[in-house]
Design a protein around this motif. Structure first.
Motif, PDB file in Angstrom:
ATOM      1  N   ARG A 115      -9.847  26.103   0.417  1.00  0.00           N
ATOM      2  CA  ARG A 115      -9.052  25.437   1.258  1.00  0.00           C
ATOM      3  C   ARG A 115      -8.739  24.100   1.665  1.00  0.00           C
ATOM      4  NH1 ARG A 115     -13.418  27.769   4.598  1.00  0.00           N
ATOM      5  NH2 ARG A 115     -14.959  26.045   5.067  1.00  0.00           N
ATOM      6  N   ARG A 116      -7.835  23.818   2.304  1.00  0.00           N
ATOM      7  CA  ARG A 116      -7.389  22.194   2.491  1.00  0.00           C
ATOM      8  C   ARG A 116      -8.091  21.705   3.681  1.00  0.00           C
ATOM      9  NH1 ARG A 116      -3.947  20.582  -1.889  1.00  0.00           N
ATOM     10  NH2 ARG A 116      -3.605  22.470  -2.880  1.00  0.00           N
ATOM     11  N   PRO A 117      -8.465  20.594   3.848  1.00  0.00           N
ATOM     12  CA  PRO A 117      -9.245  19.968   5.050  1.00  0.00           C
ATOM     13  C   PRO A 117      -8.204  20.147   6.248  1.00  0.00           C
ATOM     14  CG  PRO A 117      -9.633  18.442   3.380  1.00  0.00           C
ATOM     15  CD  PRO A 117      -8.686  19.520   2.932  1.00  0.00           C
ATOM     16  N   SER A 118      -8.693  20.357   7.486  1.00  0.00           N
ATOM     17  CA  SER A 118      -7.848  20.480   8.637  1.00  0.00           C
ATOM     18  C   SER A 118      -7.390  19.123   9.260  1.00  0.00           C
ATOM     19  CB  SER A 118      -8.641  21.384   9.813  1.00  0.00           C
ATOM     20  OG  SER A 118      -9.671  20.676  10.135  1.00  0.00           O
ATOM     21  N   ARG A 119      -8.129  18.173   9.172  1.00  0.00           N
ATOM     22  CA  ARG A 119      -7.657  16.748   9.300  1.00  0.00           C
ATOM     23  C   ARG A 119      -6.770  15.991   8.321  1.00  0.00           C
ATOM     24  NH1 ARG A 119     -13.127  15.630   9.805  1.00  0.00           N
ATOM     25  NH2 ARG A 119     -12.751  13.619   9.035  1.00  0.00           N
ATOM     26  N   ALA A 120      -5.894  15.343   8.566  1.00  0.00           N
ATOM     27  CA  ALA A 120      -5.145  14.867   7.698  1.00  0.00           C
ATOM     28  C   ALA A 120      -5.902  13.523   6.966  1.00  0.00           C
ATOM     29  CB  ALA A 120      -3.951  14.047   8.633  1.00  0.00           C
TER      30      ALA A 120
ATOM     31  N   SER B 247     -11.670  13.323   4.061  1.00  0.00           N
ATOM     32  CA  SER B 247     -12.151  13.164   2.511  1.00  0.00           C
ATOM     33  C   SER B 247     -12.139  14.430   1.960  1.00  0.00           C
ATOM     34  CB  SER B 247     -13.461  12.419   2.358  1.00  0.00           C
ATOM     35  OG  SER B 247     -13.699  12.218   1.033  1.00  0.00           O
ATOM     36  N   SER B 248     -11.387  14.647   0.737  1.00  0.00           N
ATOM     37  CA  SER B 248     -11.366  15.861   0.095  1.00  0.00           C
ATOM     38  C   SER B 248     -11.454  15.593  -1.278  1.00  0.00           C
ATOM     39  CB  SER B 248     -10.240  16.556   0.335  1.00  0.00           C
ATOM     40  OG  SER B 248      -9.062  16.029   0.102  1.00  0.00           O
ATOM     41  N   TYR B 249     -11.769  16.760  -2.299  1.00  0.00           N
ATOM     42  CA  TYR B 249     -11.932  16.680  -3.668  1.00  0.00           C
ATOM     43  C   TYR B 249     -10.508  16.842  -4.368  1.00  0.00           C
ATOM     44  CZ  TYR B 249     -16.870  17.139  -3.245  1.00  0.00           C
ATOM     45  OH  TYR B 249     -18.084  16.890  -3.017  1.00  0.00           O
ATOM     46  N   ASN B 250     -10.243  16.083  -5.441  1.00  0.00           N
ATOM     47  CA  ASN B 250      -8.962  16.183  -6.242  1.00  0.00           C
ATOM     48  C   ASN B 250      -8.940  17.643  -6.735  1.00  0.00           C
ATOM     49  OD1 ASN B 250      -7.888  16.048  -9.114  1.00  0.00           O
ATOM     50  ND2 ASN B 250      -7.016  14.448  -8.058  1.00  0.00           N
ATOM     51  N   VAL B 251      -7.629  18.092  -6.095  1.00  0.00           N
ATOM     52  CA  VAL B 251      -7.244  19.616  -6.747  1.00  0.00           C
ATOM     53  C   VAL B 251      -7.486  19.938  -8.323  1.00  0.00           C
ATOM     54  CG1 VAL B 251      -5.593  21.392  -6.581  1.00  0.00           C
ATOM     55  CG2 VAL B 251      -6.121  20.077  -4.632  1.00  0.00           C
TER      56      VAL B 251
ATOM     57  N   ALA C 102     -21.144  17.686 -11.689  1.00  0.00           N
ATOM     58  CA  ALA C 102     -19.937  17.644 -11.643  1.00  0.00           C
ATOM     59  C   ALA C 102     -19.464  16.566 -10.650  1.00  0.00           C
ATOM     60  CB  ALA C 102     -19.298  19.095 -11.220  1.00  0.00           C
ATOM     61  N   GLU C 103     -18.398  15.728 -11.046  1.00  0.00           N
ATOM     62  CA  GLU C 103     -17.729  14.714  -9.996  1.00  0.00           C
ATOM     63  C   GLU C 103     -16.397  14.884 -10.045  1.00  0.00           C
ATOM     64  OE1 GLU C 103     -19.250  10.645 -10.919  1.00  0.00           O
ATOM     65  OE2 GLU C 103     -21.235  11.285 -10.932  1.00  0.00           O
ATOM     66  N   PHE C 104     -15.997  14.745  -8.754  1.00  0.00           N
ATOM     67  CA  PHE C 104     -14.336  14.791  -8.646  1.00  0.00           C
ATOM     68  C   PHE C 104     -13.772  13.471  -8.114  1.00  0.00           C
ATOM     69  CE2 PHE C 104     -16.595  19.047  -7.730  1.00  0.00           C
ATOM     70  CZ  PHE C 104     -16.118  19.683  -8.968  1.00  0.00           C
ATOM     71  N   ARG C 105     -12.784  13.333  -8.443  1.00  0.00           N
ATOM     72  CA  ARG C 105     -12.179  12.217  -7.757  1.00  0.00           C
ATOM     73  C   ARG C 105     -11.746  12.604  -6.293  1.00  0.00           C
ATOM     74  NH1 ARG C 105      -7.128  11.542 -11.480  1.00  0.00           N
ATOM     75  NH2 ARG C 105      -7.520  13.888 -11.677  1.00  0.00           N
ATOM     76  N   ARG C 106     -11.509  11.491  -5.486  1.00  0.00           N
ATOM     77  CA  ARG C 106     -11.506  11.656  -3.840  1.00  0.00           C
ATOM     78  C   ARG C 106     -10.035  11.980  -3.685  1.00  0.00           C
ATOM     79  NH1 ARG C 106     -15.888  13.158  -1.400  1.00  0.00           N
ATOM     80  NH2 ARG C 106     -17.480  11.718  -1.967  1.00  0.00           N
ATOM     81  N   ALA C 107      -9.693  12.932  -2.839  1.00  0.00           N
ATOM     82  CA  ALA C 107      -8.252  12.843  -2.214  1.00  0.00           C
ATOM     83  C   ALA C 107      -8.321  12.683  -0.777  1.00  0.00           C
ATOM     84  CB  ALA C 107      -7.825  14.303  -2.594  1.00  0.00           C
ATOM     85  N   GLU C 108      -7.298  12.591  -0.422  1.00  0.00           N
ATOM     86  CA  GLU C 108      -7.171  12.380   1.294  1.00  0.00           C
ATOM     87  C   GLU C 108      -6.614  13.852   1.876  1.00  0.00           C
ATOM     88  OE1 GLU C 108      -7.965   9.967   3.321  1.00  0.00           O
ATOM     89  OE2 GLU C 108      -8.705   8.982   1.619  1.00  0.00           O
TER      90      GLU C 108
ATOM     91  N   SER D 102     -16.701  20.644   1.304  1.00  0.00           N
ATOM     92  CA  SER D 102     -17.873  21.459   2.058  1.00  0.00           C
ATOM     93  C   SER D 102     -17.838  22.917   1.475  1.00  0.00           C
ATOM     94  CB  SER D 102     -18.016  21.586   3.572  1.00  0.00           C
ATOM     95  OG  SER D 102     -17.151  22.236   3.962  1.00  0.00           O
ATOM     96  N   GLN D 103     -16.724  23.282   1.291  1.00  0.00           N
ATOM     97  CA  GLN D 103     -16.306  24.659   0.859  1.00  0.00           C
ATOM     98  C   GLN D 103     -16.710  24.647  -0.578  1.00  0.00           C
ATOM     99  OE1 GLN D 103     -12.306  26.509   0.759  1.00  0.00           O
ATOM    100  NE2 GLN D 103     -13.397  28.691   1.191  1.00  0.00           N
ATOM    101  N   VAL D 104     -15.962  23.586  -1.494  1.00  0.00           N
ATOM    102  CA  VAL D 104     -16.287  23.467  -2.931  1.00  0.00           C
ATOM    103  C   VAL D 104     -17.857  23.405  -3.123  1.00  0.00           C
ATOM    104  CG1 VAL D 104     -15.916  22.169  -4.914  1.00  0.00           C
ATOM    105  CG2 VAL D 104     -14.120  22.452  -3.372  1.00  0.00           C
ATOM    106  N   ASP D 105     -18.490  22.474  -2.160  1.00  0.00           N
ATOM    107  CA  ASP D 105     -19.970  22.405  -2.451  1.00  0.00           C
ATOM    108  C   ASP D 105     -20.706  23.623  -2.440  1.00  0.00           C
ATOM    109  OD1 ASP D 105     -19.519  19.610  -3.238  1.00  0.00           O
ATOM    110  OD2 ASP D 105     -20.095  18.998  -1.253  1.00  0.00           O
TER     111      ASP D 105
END
Length: 194
Positions: free
Chosen positions: A123-128, A131-135, A163-169, A177-180
């Protein structure tokens, strides 16, 4: 008679410099003491350490603390040992079929998510501005995991742990949290079958 000064016990891990941050030495020592007691069968029911607990343990930072790299490496090895012991205990108490069923159920759940369409696995974060992980980074690891689970392509559990992922917004990435949580279950499965 000469008086000898008591020497402090050697540190189990290298320490970082006095101005650098490492893991809190006291908390690491306490946790490893509990883990040692569990391993030796000396721990009481309230202090038993499991592979899941090892994987989820986080230590606060401390100036001059233990090297995070060294402690993390020790925790990875400890998790693997506990996962194998838990697998062996399950097999001994309930038989190998029970273990295989448990592995099969978890594998089916994980593979179900891995087979979702790229870009739609989490899922995508609910707040615009969250911080999120690069898809693309997460989807690339997901494809490698499909190859590991279904095509027997070798992959180390440490590759997933590290595993490390680039940050996304926000909605431009997957919710961290779901990916982790998903990767925790992948590590749990890989540690129990490797």
């Amino acid at each position: 008679m000469s008086q000898e000064k008591a020497q402090p016990a050697p540190s189990p891990f290298e320490r970082v410099g006095e101005k650098e941050f490492g893991y809190n030495t006291k908390q690491v020592d306490v946790f490893l003491s509990r883990a040692r007691a569990t391993f030796n069968g000396d721990g009481d029911d309230d202090s038993i350490v499991t592979s899941h607990m090892v994987r989820r343990t986080v230590f606060p930072a401390q100036r001059g603390g233990y090297s995070a790299r060294e402690v993390d490496g020790a925790l990875d090895r400890l998790e693997d040992v506990f996962a194998q012991r838990e697998r062996d205990a399950l097999i001994q108490s309930n038989g190998e079929d029970a273990w295989l069923q448990q592995v099969g159920r978890l594998s089916a759940i994980l593979r179900g998510r891995l087979h979702r369409s790229p870009g739609e696995r989490f899922r995508r974060p609910s707040r615009a501005n969250a911080s999120s992980y690069n898809v693309q980074d997460v989807d690339k690891l997901s494809s490698q995991l499909i190859d590991y689970f279904e095509k027997d392509v070798p992959m180390s559990v440490d590759a997933v742990r590290r595993a490390e992922f680039r940050r996304a917004e926000g909605e431009h990435g997957y919710e961290e949290s779901q990916v982790d949580a998903f990767l925790d279950r992948v590590v749990e499965l890989m540690a129990s079958i490797d």
